[in-house]
Design a protein around this motif. Structure first.
Motif, PDB file in Angstrom:
ATOM      1  N   LEU A  62       0.958  -1.258  -0.252  1.00 27.42           N
ATOM      2  CA  LEU A  62      -0.109  -0.068   0.081  1.00 27.42           C
ATOM      3  C   LEU A  62       0.949   1.124   0.120  1.00 27.42           C
ATOM      4  N   MET A  63       2.105   0.957   0.654  1.00 29.30           N
ATOM      5  CA  MET A  63       2.988   2.353   0.694  1.00 29.30           C
ATOM      6  C   MET A  63       3.409   2.953  -0.280  1.00 29.30           C
ATOM      7  N   MET A  64       4.094   1.671  -1.052  1.00 33.17           N
ATOM      8  CA  MET A  64       4.840   1.303  -2.212  1.00 33.17           C
ATOM      9  C   MET A  64       3.302   2.068  -3.336  1.00 33.17           C
ATOM     10  N   TYR A  65       2.778   1.421  -3.766  1.00 35.29           N
ATOM     11  CA  TYR A  65       1.846   1.533  -4.939  1.00 35.29           C
ATOM     12  C   TYR A  65       1.757   3.634  -5.620  1.00 35.29           C
ATOM     13  N   PRO A  66       1.223   3.926  -4.888  1.00 32.87           N
ATOM     14  CA  PRO A  66       0.740   4.991  -5.150  1.00 32.87           C
ATOM     15  C   PRO A  66       2.152   6.325  -5.254  1.00 32.87           C
ATOM     16  N   VAL A  67       2.974   5.608  -4.646  1.00 37.80           N
ATOM     17  CA  VAL A  67       4.277   6.498  -5.328  1.00 37.80           C
ATOM     18  C   VAL A  67       4.774   5.939  -6.671  1.00 37.80           C
ATOM     19  N   LEU A  68       4.662   5.110  -6.812  1.00 39.50           N
ATOM     20  CA  LEU A  68       5.580   4.382  -8.265  1.00 39.50           C
ATOM     21  C   LEU A  68       4.193   4.278  -9.607  1.00 39.50           C
ATOM     22  N   ALA A  69       3.008   5.174  -8.730  1.00 40.78           N
ATOM     23  CA  ALA A  69       2.316   5.648 -10.024  1.00 40.78           C
ATOM     24  C   ALA A  69       2.100   6.520 -10.540  1.00 40.78           C
ATOM     25  N   LYS A  70       2.992   7.178  -9.317  1.00 39.93           N
ATOM     26  CA  LYS A  70       2.910   8.553  -9.824  1.00 39.93           C
ATOM     27  C   LYS A  70       4.481   9.248 -10.799  1.00 39.93           C
ATOM     28  N   VAL A  71       4.942   7.611 -11.258  1.00 40.91           N
ATOM     29  CA  VAL A  71       6.661   8.507 -12.118  1.00 40.91           C
ATOM     30  C   VAL A  71       5.725   8.502 -13.622  1.00 40.91           C
ATOM     31  N   ARG A  72       6.253   9.525 -14.482  1.00 41.38           N
ATOM     32  CA  ARG A  72       6.725   9.419 -15.214  1.00 41.38           C
ATOM     33  C   ARG A  72       6.873   8.409 -16.122  1.00 41.38           C
ATOM     34  N   TYR A  73       6.530   7.098 -16.584  1.00 45.02           N
ATOM     35  CA  TYR A  73       7.760   5.918 -17.049  1.00 45.02           C
ATOM     36  C   TYR A  73       8.618   6.171 -18.438  1.00 45.02           C
ATOM     37  N   ASP A  74       7.551   7.407 -18.970  1.00 43.17           N
ATOM     38  CA  ASP A  74       7.797   7.947 -20.781  1.00 43.17           C
ATOM     39  C   ASP A  74       9.722   8.735 -20.355  1.00 43.17           C
ATOM     40  N   LEU A 194      10.958  -8.847  -5.675  1.00 46.00           N
ATOM     41  CA  LEU A 194       9.766  -9.365  -6.508  1.00 46.00           C
ATOM     42  C   LEU A 194       8.434  -9.016  -6.313  1.00 46.00           C
ATOM     43  N   ILE A 195       8.538  -9.236  -4.535  1.00 50.69           N
ATOM     44  CA  ILE A 195       7.260  -9.144  -3.844  1.00 50.69           C
ATOM     45  C   ILE A 195       6.987  -7.813  -4.037  1.00 50.69           C
ATOM     46  N   PHE A 196       8.040  -7.096  -2.868  1.00 48.64           N
ATOM     47  CA  PHE A 196       7.697  -5.848  -2.734  1.00 48.64           C
ATOM     48  C   PHE A 196       8.440  -4.541  -3.735  1.00 48.64           C
ATOM     49  N   LEU A 197       9.062  -5.137  -4.253  1.00 46.47           N
ATOM     50  CA  LEU A 197       9.598  -3.656  -5.141  1.00 46.47           C
ATOM     51  C   LEU A 197       7.929  -4.403  -7.224  1.00 46.47           C
ATOM     52  N   GLY A 198       8.982  -5.623  -7.246  1.00 50.69           N
ATOM     53  CA  GLY A 198       7.974  -5.656  -8.664  1.00 50.69           C
ATOM     54  C   GLY A 198       6.682  -5.274  -8.345  1.00 50.69           C
ATOM     55  N   ILE A 199       5.567  -6.150  -7.343  1.00 55.30           N
ATOM     56  CA  ILE A 199       4.674  -5.845  -7.710  1.00 55.30           C
ATOM     57  C   ILE A 199       3.443  -4.902  -7.846  1.00 55.30           C
ATOM     58  N   PRO A 200       4.035  -3.676  -6.731  1.00 53.56           N
ATOM     59  CA  PRO A 200       3.799  -2.111  -7.314  1.00 53.56           C
ATOM     60  C   PRO A 200       4.133  -0.969  -7.637  1.00 53.56           C
ATOM     61  N   ALA A 203       1.473  -2.279 -10.925  1.00 56.55           N
ATOM     62  CA  ALA A 203       0.626  -1.993 -11.006  1.00 56.55           C
ATOM     63  C   ALA A 203       0.506  -0.666 -11.007  1.00 56.55           C
ATOM     64  N   GLY A 204       2.049   0.614  -9.997  1.00 56.34           N
ATOM     65  CA  GLY A 204       1.870   1.514 -10.578  1.00 56.34           C
ATOM     66  C   GLY A 204       1.626   1.984 -11.910  1.00 56.34           C
ATOM     67  N   TYR A 205       2.889   1.301 -13.180  1.00 59.05           N
ATOM     68  CA  TYR A 205       3.138   1.195 -13.892  1.00 59.05           C
ATOM     69  C   TYR A 205       1.374   1.174 -14.992  1.00 59.05           C
ATOM     70  N   LEU A 206       0.931   0.266 -14.608  1.00 64.19           N
ATOM     71  CA  LEU A 206      -0.171  -0.576 -15.631  1.00 64.19           C
ATOM     72  C   LEU A 206      -1.296   1.217 -15.419  1.00 64.19           C
ATOM     73  N   SER A 207      -1.443   1.662 -13.898  1.00 63.05           N
ATOM     74  CA  SER A 207      -2.566   2.342 -13.185  1.00 63.05           C
ATOM     75  C   SER A 207      -2.202   3.345 -14.525  1.00 63.05           C
TER      76      SER A 207
END
Length: 356
Positions: A62-74, A194-200, A203-207
């Protein structure tokens, strides 16, 4: 996290501005629960992912997903092309950090081999989780943080076991010091990454991909991100409560040992952050990337350190206690360093860029 004026602490949201208070209350609540609720630690430990309690794992995700969703992957190619920041990060994380913790552990805990070994393991576990929170609060470069965290993760899988062997057996042997074996496989490390970085991360990239494709970037960044932003801090506070509830009795029953372990940790966090911040300034990085460099170098992966210490030496070992004390010291210190970093922004006037 909510929008704020990067250079002015007073522009932080109420949740962000009083974060040290919320963290202090979360730590106190966890310690109190661990001491007063019979059987709570057994209930929280009943379901695990490897050696990590499932509630802690959920809090971290929960802690990592919102931060990784903010990243502009382009924009990641602009980060990977930075020939100053990436080499500096590798040297600070994988040469300076472990060496500094080794030196501090031996200098300040020469008579306590179990705690010393635990701290050396903490120094080898480079941060891949909470650093994203501290970096975002200090208005660091999100894209750079994502790249450096991914880089740390790859190196962690490949180098953790080898560095453990070097710092616990080879180097002490060369120096005529006592040696300790560390039996940990690459898969043990890879599964936590894989668990603590890969999953969020996925999820962030797909969001972002799906959100921008269906509703546009304007909607995604002005409507969606503000709604999920506070979840990161709620996840952080939840993780802290659970972590300290699990270890409350151990921490409060051995205050003298906690104080001894805290001294090298305090020195480590301040020296690593200060040295990395100055290094970023000296090699010509702007404020945002200097801040990211400093936090990724100063932070440690306490989840991995605790898991390795528990798996190799046992849950009641001194090595495990040293791993547990890590976040007890790291969390409030790095929160304080967020404010130090924001204050230090004045050193970069004319060189900074602003991210959304």
């Amino acid at each position: 996290m909510t929008a704020r004026t990067p250079a002015v602490i007073g522009g932080l949201s109420t949740l962000d501005r009083f974060l040290p208070l919320w963290i202090g209350l979360a730590m106190g609540a966890g310690l109190l629960l661990g001491r007063t609720v019979p059987g709570l630690d057994a209930a929280l430990e009943a379901v695990k992912i490897g050696e990590i309690s499932l509630p802690i794992a959920l809090g971290l995700l929960l802690m990592m997903y919102p931060v990784l969703a903010k990243v502009r992957y382009d924009r990641l190619d602009a980060v990977t092309a930075d020939r100053r920041m990436l080499p500096a990060s590798l040297v600070l994380n994988w040469v300076a950090g472990p060496a500094l913790m080794f030196a501090l552990a031996w200098a300040l805990l020469p008579d306590l081999p179990e705690y010393r070994t635990g701290l050396i393991i903490v120094g080898l576990a480079r941060c891949i989780a909470m650093v994203l929170i501290w970096n975002d609060l200090a208005c660091g470069d999100r894209e750079a943080a994502a790249v450096l965290v991914a880089l740390n993760s790859i190196f962690q899988v490949v180098a953790f076991g080898a560095l453990g062997w070097f710092y616990l057996q080879v180097l002490p042997g060369w120096l005529g010091l006592s040696q300790t074996a560390l039996d940990v496989s690459m898969w043990d490390i890879a599964q936590y990454v894989l668990i603590f970085l890969g999953i969020p991360l996925i999820a962030g990239y797909l969001s972002r991909e799906l959100g921008e494709r269906t509703r546009g970037r304007e909607w995604y960044e002005s409507r969606f991100l503000p709604r999920i932003g506070p979840v990161a801090l709620y996840g952080l506070l939840f993780t802290i409560v659970i972590l300290f509830a699990l270890q409350g009795e151990t921490i409060t029953s051995r205050p003298g040992d906690v104080a001894r372990i805290a001294l090298p940790l305090l020195a480590y966090f301040f020296l690593m952050f200060g040295g990395s911040f100055l290094a970023g300034r000296m090699i010509g990085l702007g404020y945002e990337r200097t801040t990211t460099l400093a936090f990724t170098a100063a932070g440690n992966n306490f989840e991995l350190a605790i898991a390795v210490a528990v798996g190799v030496f046992g849950v009641t070992s001194g090595q495990a206690l040293a791993g547990v004390v890590g976040p007890l010291i790291e969390v409030p210190v790095l929160v304080a360093l967020v404010y130090v970093s924001l204050w230090g922004r004045r050193l970069f006037r004319g060189k900074e860029t602003v991210h959304a």
